[in-house]
Design a protein around this motif. Structure first.
Motif, short mmCIF file in Angstrom:
data_model
loop_
_atom_site.label_atom_id
_atom_site.label_comp_id
_atom_site.label_asym_id
_atom_site.label_seq_id
_atom_site.Cartn_x
_atom_site.Cartn_y
_atom_site.Cartn_z
N GLU A 78 -16.45 0.39 -8.90
CA GLU A 78 -17.15 2.34 -8.68
C GLU A 78 -18.29 2.10 -8.01
O GLU A 78 -18.55 3.38 -7.75
CB GLU A 78 -17.41 2.49 -10.25
N LEU A 79 -18.59 1.10 -7.74
CA LEU A 79 -19.39 1.39 -6.44
C LEU A 79 -19.12 1.51 -5.20
O LEU A 79 -19.72 1.74 -3.92
CB LEU A 79 -20.09 0.32 -5.99
N ASP A 80 -17.09 0.64 -5.35
CA ASP A 80 -16.73 1.73 -3.78
C ASP A 80 -16.70 3.65 -3.92
O ASP A 80 -16.42 4.00 -4.46
CB ASP A 80 -15.02 0.94 -3.49
N LYS A 81 -15.83 3.72 -2.65
CA LYS A 81 -15.88 5.03 -2.39
C LYS A 81 -13.97 5.48 -3.26
O LYS A 81 -13.94 6.69 -3.89
CB LYS A 81 -15.13 5.37 -1.29
N ALA A 82 -13.80 4.18 -3.02
CA ALA A 82 -11.97 4.89 -4.45
C ALA A 82 -11.53 3.16 -5.01
O ALA A 82 -12.84 2.50 -4.44
CB ALA A 82 -11.12 5.31 -3.41
N LEU A 83 -10.68 3.37 -6.31
CA LEU A 83 -10.51 1.88 -6.83
C LEU A 83 -8.61 1.97 -6.05
O LEU A 83 -8.11 3.02 -6.21
CB LEU A 83 -10.24 2.41 -8.32
N TYR A 84 -9.00 0.49 -5.21
CA TYR A 84 -8.18 0.75 -3.98
C TYR A 84 -7.22 -0.35 -4.76
O TYR A 84 -5.73 -0.41 -4.36
CB TYR A 84 -8.47 0.08 -2.51
N PHE A 85 -7.49 -1.54 -6.13
CA PHE A 85 -6.92 -2.52 -5.43
C PHE A 85 -5.89 -2.03 -7.01
O PHE A 85 -6.00 -3.55 -7.20
CB PHE A 85 -8.12 -3.96 -5.95
N ALA A 86 -5.73 -1.40 -7.31
CA ALA A 86 -5.51 -1.15 -8.67
C ALA A 86 -4.26 0.07 -8.28
O ALA A 86 -2.60 -0.28 -7.90
CB ALA A 86 -5.82 -0.15 -9.55
N ASP A 87 -3.52 1.31 -8.63
CA ASP A 87 -2.25 2.21 -8.51
C ASP A 87 -2.44 1.88 -6.77
O ASP A 87 -1.10 1.82 -6.40
CB ASP A 87 -2.95 3.13 -8.91
N VAL A 88 -3.63 2.32 -5.79
CA VAL A 88 -2.78 2.55 -4.54
C VAL A 88 -2.02 1.78 -3.99
O VAL A 88 -1.07 1.27 -3.59
CB VAL A 88 -4.36 2.85 -3.85
N LEU A 89 -2.75 0.08 -5.17
CA LEU A 89 -2.20 -1.36 -3.97
C LEU A 89 -0.91 -1.07 -4.42
O LEU A 89 0.35 -1.59 -3.67
CB LEU A 89 -3.32 -2.84 -4.45
N LYS A 90 -0.92 -1.37 -5.67
CA LYS A 90 0.92 -0.91 -6.47
C LYS A 90 1.51 -0.64 -6.07
O LYS A 90 2.75 -0.96 -5.53
CB LYS A 90 0.55 -0.90 -8.02
N ALA A 91 1.61 0.97 -5.28
CA ALA A 91 2.35 1.51 -4.35
C ALA A 91 2.62 0.93 -3.19
O ALA A 91 3.26 1.05 -3.08
CB ALA A 91 1.32 3.00 -4.29
N LYS A 92 1.61 0.48 -2.56
CA LYS A 92 1.62 -0.32 -1.30
C LYS A 92 2.55 -1.22 -1.36
O LYS A 92 3.64 -1.96 -0.89
CB LYS A 92 0.71 -0.51 -0.68
N ALA A 93 2.60 -2.28 -2.26
CA ALA A 93 3.06 -3.35 -2.78
C ALA A 93 4.81 -2.83 -3.15
O ALA A 93 6.04 -3.72 -2.69
CB ALA A 93 2.68 -4.51 -3.71
N GLY A 94 5.15 -1.78 -3.95
CA GLY A 94 6.10 -1.47 -4.18
C GLY A 94 6.72 -1.03 -2.66
O GLY A 94 8.61 -1.04 -2.88
N ALA A 95 6.22 -0.82 -1.91
CA ALA A 95 7.16 0.30 -0.87
C ALA A 95 7.38 -0.84 0.46
O ALA A 95 7.65 -1.08 2.09
CB ALA A 95 6.07 1.49 -0.53
N ASP A 96 5.81 -2.20 0.86
CA ASP A 96 5.99 -3.17 1.69
C ASP A 96 5.83 -4.38 1.37
O ASP A 96 4.60 -4.83 0.63
CB ASP A 96 4.60 -2.40 2.11
N LYS A 97 7.18 -5.04 1.51
CA LYS A 97 6.86 -6.58 1.90
C LYS A 97 5.63 -6.83 2.04
O LYS A 97 5.47 -8.14 1.30
CB LYS A 97 7.99 -6.98 2.08
N ALA A 98 5.01 -6.87 3.16
CA ALA A 98 3.19 -7.67 3.30
C ALA A 98 2.84 -7.29 1.91
O ALA A 98 1.89 -8.20 2.19
CB ALA A 98 3.09 -7.25 5.09
N TYR A 99 2.54 -6.30 1.87
CA TYR A 99 1.63 -5.78 0.91
C TYR A 99 2.19 -6.35 -0.61
O TYR A 99 1.24 -7.06 -1.20
CB TYR A 99 1.57 -4.72 -0.23
N ALA A 100 4.03 -6.95 -1.12
CA ALA A 100 3.90 -7.39 -2.20
C ALA A 100 3.99 -9.12 -1.75
O ALA A 100 3.70 -9.45 -3.13
CB ALA A 100 5.78 -6.86 -2.34
N ALA A 101 4.41 -9.78 -0.71
CA ALA A 101 3.24 -10.42 -0.49
C ALA A 101 1.90 -10.96 -0.58
O ALA A 101 1.79 -12.11 -1.66
CB ALA A 101 3.81 -11.15 0.37
#
Length: 734
Positions: free
Chosen positions: A294-317
């Motif tokens: 909550e001290l960052d500008k956004a929560l990046y390592f939840a839904d945003v990261l999940k979406a990235k991992a679902g679309a990008d093999k580099a993020y999935a790994a």
């Protein structure tokens, strides 16, 4: 060549140091921990995989705060995965004890002395004891992650967090922090090491961009971290706020991927500092967990990261690797099999004794014209200033620790923001005045708070001895503007000393200070921030029950002009700010560490030929010592310390590399603290870490063949005869 193991939890057991420390550390089977991590990872759903990758700050004063069940008021909370037996991570600051967080938990904890006070002991075994103590209290309060292990080198003595850290030298810092981390993790909890890396100032801390060549970084700040990781095996590394070469430290591919995880082979996880994550791309930069999201500008390592991992093999790994690392640390330290539960028993009396032992060993006697130790039969003593009738000073910020009942006294700095409670001057309930009265019960002892110089001078004239307690408060979020004592204390000391030639100054400071009155006083005692039993420790030293054996872990400069950066970067336009956000239009702040490179602290002073006020390694005693018989053979040295005085005391043998192939340089390469009875002597052998004799060039450590000169020193500026040996060329990777 002997190799040091990074966090590989090597072979059958953790390499947690040597001697008693290693025997007390829990054995860890890396293969089993990694196998368990892989087995758990295989059962995790896409939703599961973004549970361990982010956490919150469970504090009710934060806007919109929602405290989950199972969270404890403290620094952080990362939800677990109950169906897979993965525990939640309950996190607390810091290196000095279980943090106070404004008293929200309605409890207290034992405060160790400041990091500098601990380091002034030059005693890894003592830091192990301190770490084991605060780790035990963390467990008893329900925490299983301690955000400890501060090891940033003192590149600028004005840094507001200098009091939290240890030293200006990579060997001393690395050895000591490794011992403290090993002690913490002996309780089956995770310790971090922080703040990775090159976090040298609080001014503009979230955006100051550090410029430094890789070789210089590897030979200094990074080496301190490397040694600390090898010796302490922390389950986590906390990355820093600052930028390194243009990239945020918590998204630095070079620092996190290439150095930490690549070159050093670190297998634990990297958590962010609170509010230090620039975006989801930090995952590819090597960050494994977003802390205090909550001290960052956004929560990046939840839904945003999940979406990235679902679309990008580099993020999935990368996401799989992030989870594997967190799980490996959990299983390696055993926090799942040995759950921490709130309400555990704490032996506060025993823990207070540990804190007092640390304070006694870390107090440094800087000047003594014969006035110390004080006689317990003294007829009259004037005690002046420093809230000495109430307690001893503590540094502030996230690391603030307070005992049961809270502070003995507080001095508000004003403000009404969410962190105002962390930004106040607080004193531990350990009164030096009462401790002095206890040791000199027949003396007439008076106290004046020092607000009025004339009043203090009048009392000083009436007493045989005047003791002035001078304080210099520091906090996370702001640097010191200079190295003077605030609130007119320099003038107070000068006036009292003019009135009474037997004036002793006791310094409670968060780092080096100037002493314009030094030649006017009879004695100076550096007590740092001495922790839960600081008053008792100070009185013990003043009256000689404890013979001071502390040695400075940092250089006290004689002038700001002698620093690599006489003007602190950004100090003229950056407002003190606990959050550290950039001023509008002023986010371009640079710190050029290439000025000194790897020559931090005493190395810089030696290179420039500057005479410090007090050098690194300096400290006096109530007895006398002789250091002799330095012999060097290959990669080790032996020497003897002898107590040539009339009372028992401690001394620290310090071995320095001073010359290589005719070129002067100075590097601490070995040290040993010894306790010696009057007239006794003792020999010691130290083994050189080859990296301290080498340079980092072209991706490798390189030791040129030739003549290496070593000296046994009283301190960095008082060196004995040089012993020269020939050493062969060597070249190796980490």
């Amino acid at each position: 060549m002997k190799r040091h193991l990074p966090f590989v939890l090597g072979c059958a057991a953790l390499a947690l140091g040597s001697g008693a420390r290693a025997q007390q550390a829990p054995a860890v089977d890396l293969a089993a921990a990694q196998a368990r991590a892989d087995a758990t990872l295989a059962k995790m759903s896409a939703d599961d995989k973004v549970i361990l990758t982010h956490g919150i700050m469970p504090l009710p004063f934060l806007p919109g705060a929602k405290i989950p069940s199972g969270a404890i008021f403290g620094a952080g909370y990362v939800a677990g995965i109950p169906r897979l037996g993965v525990p939640a991570l309950t996190e607390t600051d810091a290196s000095l004890g279980v943090a106070w967080v404004g008293g929200l938990r309605k409890d207290g904890a034992t405060a160790l002395p400041s990091g500098l006070a601990q380091a002034a002991s030059w005693n890894p075994d003592l830091l192990y004891r301190g770490g084991a103590m605060i780790g035990a209290e963390a467990r008893a309060k329900g925490f299983n992650v301690l955000l400890a292990g501060g090891v940033n080198l003192m590149r600028d003595p004005r840094n507001g967090r200098t009091f939290e850290y240890l030293a200006e030298d990579p060997l001393l810092s690395g050895d000591l922090v490794g011992a403290a981390i090993a002690g913490i993790q002996s309780n089956h909890i995770i310790s971090t090491i922080k703040h990775f890396a090159l976090n040298g100032q609080e001014t503009g801390r979230k955006y100051v961009d550090v410029k430094i060549a890789e070789g210089a970084a590897r030979e200094s700040d990074l080496l301190a971290f490397q040694i600390g990781i090898e010796k302490g095996q922390p389950g986590a590394v906390m990355c820093a706020y600052n930028r390194i070469g243009g990239a945020q430290a918590c998204a630095s591919d070079w620092a996190l991927n290439k150095v930490l995880k690549g070159s050093w082979g670190y297998k634990g996880f990297v958590m962010s500092d609170w509010g230090a994550v620039p975006g989801v791309e930090a995952a590819l930069g090597g960050l494994d967990q977003q802390s205090g999201a909550e001290l960052d500008k956004a929560l990046y390592f939840a839904d945003v990261l999940k979406a990235k991992a679902g679309a990008d093999k580099a993020y999935a790994a990368r996401l799989d690797d992030m989870n594997r690392r967190v799980l490996t640390a959990i299983y390696a330290t055993g926090i799942d099999k040995h759950p921490a539960q709130p309400g555990g028993a704490i032996d506060f009396a025993a823990h207070a004794q540990v804190a007092e032992d640390v304070a006694r060993q870390g107090i440094v006697l800087l000047k003594n014209n014969g006035a110390l130790p004080l006689a317990k039969t003294a007829a009259s003593i004037a005690v002046i200033g420093g809230y000495a009738d109430s307690g001893v000073l503590a540094g502030s910020g996230s690391s603030l620790v307070m005992g049961e009942g809270g502070p003995a006294a507080t001095r508000s700095l004003g403000g009404d923001g969410p962190f105002a409670a962390l930004m106040q001057q607080s004193y531990h309930r350990s009164s030096p005045l009462k401790a002095i009265q206890a040791l000199a019960p027949k003396a007439t002892i008076t106290f004046r708070d020092g607000r009025y110089i004339a009043d203090a001078v009048a009392k000083a004239r009436q007493a045989q001895v005047a003791i002035v307690f001078a304080t210099e408060w520091r906090t996370e979020g702001a640097d010191q503007p200079d190295l003077s004592l605030p609130d007119g204390q320099d003038a107070l000391i000068a006036a009292v000393a003019a009135a009474n030639p037997n004036t002793i100054v006791v310094l409670e400071t968060g780092g080096p200070v100037m002493m314009p009155w030094l030649d006017k006083v009879a004695g100076v005692v550096e007590a740092w921030y001495p922790g839960a039993r600081g008053g008792e420790a100070i009185a013990s030293v003043l009256f000689g029950d404890t013979n001071p054996g502390g040695r400075l872990p940092v250089t006290f400069p004689a002038s700001l002009d002698h620093l690599p950066r006489p003007k602190l970067d950004g100090a003229d336009w950056v407002e003190p700010n606990f959050g550290g956000d950039p001023a509008p239009g002023k986010d371009q702040l640079h710190a050029d560490y290439d000025i000194e490179g790897s020559d931090v602290g005493y190395r810089w002073f030696a290179r420039k030929g500057y005479k410090p006020l007090f050098p690194f390694g300096f400290g006096l005693s109530y007895t006398s010592f002789a250091a002799r018989d330095l012999k060097v053979s290959g990669m080790s040295a032996s020497f003897t310390l002898a107590n040539t005085g009339q009372r028992a005391g401690d001394d620290v043998g310090q071995v320095y590399l001073v010359r290589r192939n005719g070129q002067p340089l100075q590097r601490l390469v070995g040290f040993k603290r010894m306790s010696l009875a009057a007239g006794a002597s003792q020999s010691a052998t130290v083994t050189f870490d080859p990296r301290l004799l080498a340079d980092w060039k072209d991706g490798r450590w390189t030791m040129p063949a030739g003549d290496y000169g070593f000296a046994l020193g009283r301190n960095a500026a008082d060196l004995g005869q040089v012993v020269t040996v020939k050493l062969p060329a060597r070249s190796w990777k980490d």
